[in-house]
Design a protein around this motif. Structure first.
Motif, PDB file in Angstrom:
ATOM      1  N   ARG A 172      -0.265  12.801  -1.852  1.00 52.82           N
ATOM      2  CA  ARG A 172      -1.011  14.455  -2.059  1.00 52.82           C
ATOM      3  C   ARG A 172       1.004  14.980  -1.898  1.00 52.82           C
ATOM      4  NH1 ARG A 172      -3.251  19.003   1.066  1.00 52.82           N
ATOM      5  NH2 ARG A 172      -3.477  20.597  -0.044  1.00 52.82           N
ATOM      6  N   VAL A 173       1.377  15.239  -3.032  1.00 52.90           N
ATOM      7  CA  VAL A 173       2.725  15.879  -2.957  1.00 52.90           C
ATOM      8  C   VAL A 173       2.679  17.623  -2.577  1.00 52.90           C
ATOM      9  CG1 VAL A 173       4.065  16.731  -4.330  1.00 52.90           C
ATOM     10  CG2 VAL A 173       3.608  14.574  -5.396  1.00 52.90           C
ATOM     11  N   LEU A 174       3.436  17.358  -1.345  1.00 57.90           N
ATOM     12  CA  LEU A 174       3.428  19.178  -0.758  1.00 57.90           C
ATOM     13  C   LEU A 174       4.187  19.966  -1.075  1.00 57.90           C
ATOM     14  CD1 LEU A 174       2.154  18.020   3.056  1.00 57.90           C
ATOM     15  CD2 LEU A 174       1.315  18.512   1.131  1.00 57.90           C
ATOM     16  N   PHE A 175       5.526  19.044  -1.772  1.00 58.00           N
ATOM     17  CA  PHE A 175       6.851  19.882  -1.640  1.00 58.00           C
ATOM     18  C   PHE A 175       7.947  18.765  -2.783  1.00 58.00           C
ATOM     19  CE2 PHE A 175      11.455  19.909  -1.965  1.00 58.00           C
ATOM     20  CZ  PHE A 175      11.265  21.371  -1.687  1.00 58.00           C
ATOM     21  N   ASP A 176       7.969  19.286  -4.100  1.00 54.74           N
ATOM     22  CA  ASP A 176       8.842  18.454  -4.774  1.00 54.74           C
ATOM     23  C   ASP A 176      10.133  19.142  -5.565  1.00 54.74           C
ATOM     24  OD1 ASP A 176      10.095  16.591  -6.895  1.00 54.74           O
ATOM     25  OD2 ASP A 176       7.922  15.383  -7.305  1.00 54.74           O
ATOM     26  N   ALA A 177      11.046  19.640  -5.279  1.00 52.76           N
ATOM     27  CA  ALA A 177      11.767  20.574  -5.670  1.00 52.76           C
ATOM     28  C   ALA A 177      12.038  20.248  -7.281  1.00 52.76           C
ATOM     29  CB  ALA A 177      13.444  20.287  -5.029  1.00 52.76           C
ATOM     30  N   ALA A 178      11.610  18.541  -7.834  1.00 57.40           N
ATOM     31  CA  ALA A 178      12.237  18.496  -9.401  1.00 57.40           C
ATOM     32  C   ALA A 178      10.842  18.640  -9.843  1.00 57.40           C
ATOM     33  CB  ALA A 178      12.393  17.205  -9.598  1.00 57.40           C
ATOM     34  N   THR A 179       9.970  19.183  -9.268  1.00 54.94           N
ATOM     35  CA  THR A 179       8.994  19.682 -10.065  1.00 54.94           C
ATOM     36  C   THR A 179       8.280  21.242 -10.173  1.00 54.94           C
ATOM     37  OG1 THR A 179       7.163  17.810  -8.963  1.00 54.94           O
ATOM     38  CG2 THR A 179       8.162  17.514 -11.358  1.00 54.94           C
TER      39      THR A 179
ATOM     40  N   SER B   9       0.732  -1.475   0.158  1.00 52.68           N
ATOM     41  CA  SER B   9       0.035   0.036  -0.076  1.00 52.68           C
ATOM     42  C   SER B   9       1.262   1.463   0.100  1.00 52.68           C
ATOM     43  CB  SER B   9      -0.749   0.006   0.925  1.00 52.68           C
ATOM     44  OG  SER B   9       0.072   0.272   2.615  1.00 52.68           O
ATOM     45  N   GLU B  10       0.643   2.250  -0.581  1.00 56.63           N
ATOM     46  CA  GLU B  10       1.079   3.655  -0.197  1.00 56.63           C
ATOM     47  C   GLU B  10       1.300   3.856   0.786  1.00 56.63           C
ATOM     48  OE1 GLU B  10       0.604   7.524  -3.877  1.00 56.63           O
ATOM     49  OE2 GLU B  10      -1.474   6.772  -2.432  1.00 56.63           O
ATOM     50  N   PRO B  11       2.144   4.396   1.369  1.00 53.37           N
ATOM     51  CA  PRO B  11       2.405   4.869   2.236  1.00 53.37           C
ATOM     52  C   PRO B  11       1.763   6.189   2.646  1.00 53.37           C
ATOM     53  CG  PRO B  11       4.752   5.843   0.961  1.00 53.37           C
ATOM     54  CD  PRO B  11       3.613   4.824  -0.002  1.00 53.37           C
ATOM     55  N   VAL B  12       1.710   6.417   4.075  1.00 55.17           N
ATOM     56  CA  VAL B  12       1.106   7.985   4.089  1.00 55.17           C
ATOM     57  C   VAL B  12       1.920   8.727   4.272  1.00 55.17           C
ATOM     58  CG1 VAL B  12       0.075   9.260   6.397  1.00 55.17           C
ATOM     59  CG2 VAL B  12      -0.230   6.902   5.927  1.00 55.17           C
ATOM     60  N   PHE B  13       3.316   8.965   5.306  1.00 58.30           N
ATOM     61  CA  PHE B  13       3.893  10.381   4.826  1.00 58.30           C
ATOM     62  C   PHE B  13       5.434   9.150   4.171  1.00 58.30           C
ATOM     63  CE2 PHE B  13       2.067  10.834   9.591  1.00 58.30           C
ATOM     64  CZ  PHE B  13       1.863  12.320   8.649  1.00 58.30           C
ATOM     65  N   ALA B  14       5.463  10.462   2.815  1.00 59.03           N
ATOM     66  CA  ALA B  14       6.798   9.920   2.202  1.00 59.03           C
ATOM     67  C   ALA B  14       7.640  10.821   2.134  1.00 59.03           C
ATOM     68  CB  ALA B  14       6.123   9.785   0.744  1.00 59.03           C
ATOM     69  N   VAL B  15       8.910  11.098   3.053  1.00 60.13           N
ATOM     70  CA  VAL B  15       9.630  12.319   3.188  1.00 60.13           C
ATOM     71  C   VAL B  15      11.296  11.766   2.897  1.00 60.13           C
ATOM     72  CG1 VAL B  15      10.251  13.452   4.561  1.00 60.13           C
ATOM     73  CG2 VAL B  15       8.107  12.810   5.050  1.00 60.13           C
ATOM     74  N   ASP B  16      11.730  12.795   1.911  1.00 61.22           N
ATOM     75  CA  ASP B  16      12.690  12.610   1.637  1.00 61.22           C
ATOM     76  C   ASP B  16      13.395  14.237   1.183  1.00 61.22           C
ATOM     77  OD1 ASP B  16      15.726  12.163  -0.178  1.00 61.22           O
ATOM     78  OD2 ASP B  16      14.827  10.925  -1.627  1.00 61.22           O
ATOM     79  N   LEU B  17      14.409  14.343   2.383  1.00 62.22           N
ATOM     80  CA  LEU B  17      14.715  16.050   2.122  1.00 62.22           C
ATOM     81  C   LEU B  17      15.610  16.091   2.495  1.00 62.22           C
ATOM     82  CD1 LEU B  17      14.302  17.295   4.816  1.00 62.22           C
ATOM     83  CD2 LEU B  17      12.039  17.091   4.449  1.00 62.22           C
TER      84      LEU B  17
ATOM     85  N   LEU C 124       3.379  23.539  -1.905  1.00 59.67           N
ATOM     86  CA  LEU C 124       2.231  24.072  -1.427  1.00 59.67           C
ATOM     87  C   LEU C 124       2.376  25.533  -0.751  1.00 59.67           C
ATOM     88  CD1 LEU C 124       0.035  21.040  -1.762  1.00 59.67           C
ATOM     89  CD2 LEU C 124      -0.013  22.591  -3.303  1.00 59.67           C
ATOM     90  N   PRO C 125       2.055  26.549  -0.389  1.00 61.59           N
ATOM     91  CA  PRO C 125       1.629  26.957   0.759  1.00 61.59           C
ATOM     92  C   PRO C 125       1.054  26.699   2.100  1.00 61.59           C
ATOM     93  CG  PRO C 125      -0.398  27.808  -0.422  1.00 61.59           C
ATOM     94  CD  PRO C 125       0.754  26.757  -1.389  1.00 61.59           C
ATOM     95  N   PRO C 126       2.267  26.958   3.158  1.00 63.93           N
ATOM     96  CA  PRO C 126       1.161  26.071   4.413  1.00 63.93           C
ATOM     97  C   PRO C 126      -0.552  25.827   4.490  1.00 63.93           C
ATOM     98  CG  PRO C 126       2.679  27.318   5.174  1.00 63.93           C
ATOM     99  CD  PRO C 126       2.813  27.876   3.753  1.00 63.93           C
ATOM    100  N   GLU C 127      -0.878  26.799   4.141  1.00 60.13           N
ATOM    101  CA  GLU C 127      -2.337  27.180   4.507  1.00 60.13           C
ATOM    102  C   GLU C 127      -3.263  26.061   3.743  1.00 60.13           C
ATOM    103  OE1 GLU C 127      -1.816  30.626   1.746  1.00 60.13           O
ATOM    104  OE2 GLU C 127      -0.894  29.384   3.803  1.00 60.13           O
ATOM    105  N   ARG C 128      -2.660  25.346   2.537  1.00 59.42           N
ATOM    106  CA  ARG C 128      -3.058  24.135   1.557  1.00 59.42           C
ATOM    107  C   ARG C 128      -2.769  23.265   2.203  1.00 59.42           C
ATOM    108  NH1 ARG C 128      -1.855  25.519  -4.239  1.00 59.42           N
ATOM    109  NH2 ARG C 128      -3.841  23.573  -4.518  1.00 59.42           N
ATOM    110  N   ARG C 129      -1.830  22.814   2.948  1.00 69.09           N
ATOM    111  CA  ARG C 129      -0.902  21.556   3.009  1.00 69.09           C
ATOM    112  C   ARG C 129      -1.891  21.291   4.527  1.00 69.09           C
ATOM    113  NH1 ARG C 129       5.347  21.718   3.071  1.00 69.09           N
ATOM    114  NH2 ARG C 129       5.332  22.712   0.686  1.00 69.09           N
TER     115      ARG C 129
END
Length: 206
Positions: free
Chosen positions: A63-70, A2-10, A74-79
């Motif tokens: 839901r992608v909140l941040f992706d440097a490559a693309t 299943s898809e992860p809930v938190f997928a973080v690589d930063l 998203l601003p904080p209020e939309r996250r």
């Protein structure tokens, strides 16, 4: 799988120091565990949109909140993150009822009456923040975050500055939120016992 809930690589810079984190975790409570200064709060700020990473990708529940490559950022209020800060940040000039109402969104998943009952804060509604104990203030801060209609909760050292009885109270509350609301949570702690008790997954930093 299943898809992860938190997928973080930063990767983020704090002054001249680089903070890096990479993890994929499922439902429940993900705990960022490590000593003070390891960059745990920085990671929370990046996920909430309060700090921009230098590189990487952040997604929550697909839901992608941040992706440097693309160039997604998203601003904080939309996250739609419910953030419980370490110092509670209640408005001293507003009673508890008004603090809960601040930032409340219509049509939130958990009705206000349910939040008040769940957190046991009905008797606190007409009190001023300065009259609250540490545990009471923390419960109100969590309630305000829940009423903002979050897709997930970020908890920064939610048990800090509390005595043993209040720590147990808030740990039990967090367990109840995990089990009854099934709301994804990302929590920061430097306490191994807290991490082991509350964490569905533990990410070690530092």
């Amino acid at each position: 799988m299943s898809e992860p809930v938190f997928a973080v690589d930063l990767r983020a810079m704090v002054g001249a120091r680089e903070i890096a984190a990479r993890f994929e975790t499922g439902p429940g409570i993900t705990v960022l565990f490590g000593p003070s200064g390891a960059g745990k709060t920085t990671v929370l700020h990046c996920i909430a949109g309060l700090r921009r990473p230098q590189a990487g990708r952040i997604a929550v529940a697909g839901r992608v909140l941040f992706d440097a490559a693309t160039r997604v950022d998203l601003p904080p209020e939309r996250r739609q993150a419910g953030y419980v800060f370490q110092d509670d940040r209640l408005f001293p000039h507003l009673r508890v009822r008004a603090n809960l109402a601040y930032g409340r969104r219509a049509g939130v998943a958990v009705p206000e009456a349910r939040v008040i009952e769940l957190l046991g804060i009905g008797a606190l509604l007409d009190r001023w923040p300065r009259s609250l104990s540490g545990g009471e203030a923390r419960r109100v801060a969590i309630g305000r975050a829940l009423l903002s209609g979050p897709r997930f909760l970020l908890l920064d050292e939610p048990l800090s500055f509390l005595d043993a009885a209040r720590r147990e109270e808030i740990m039990t509350l967090i367990e109840r939120l995990r089990d009854e609301l099934a709301l994804p949570m990302l929590m920061v702690t430097h306490d191994a016992a807290e991490a082991e008790r509350l964490g569905t997954a533990i990410v070690r930093m530092g």
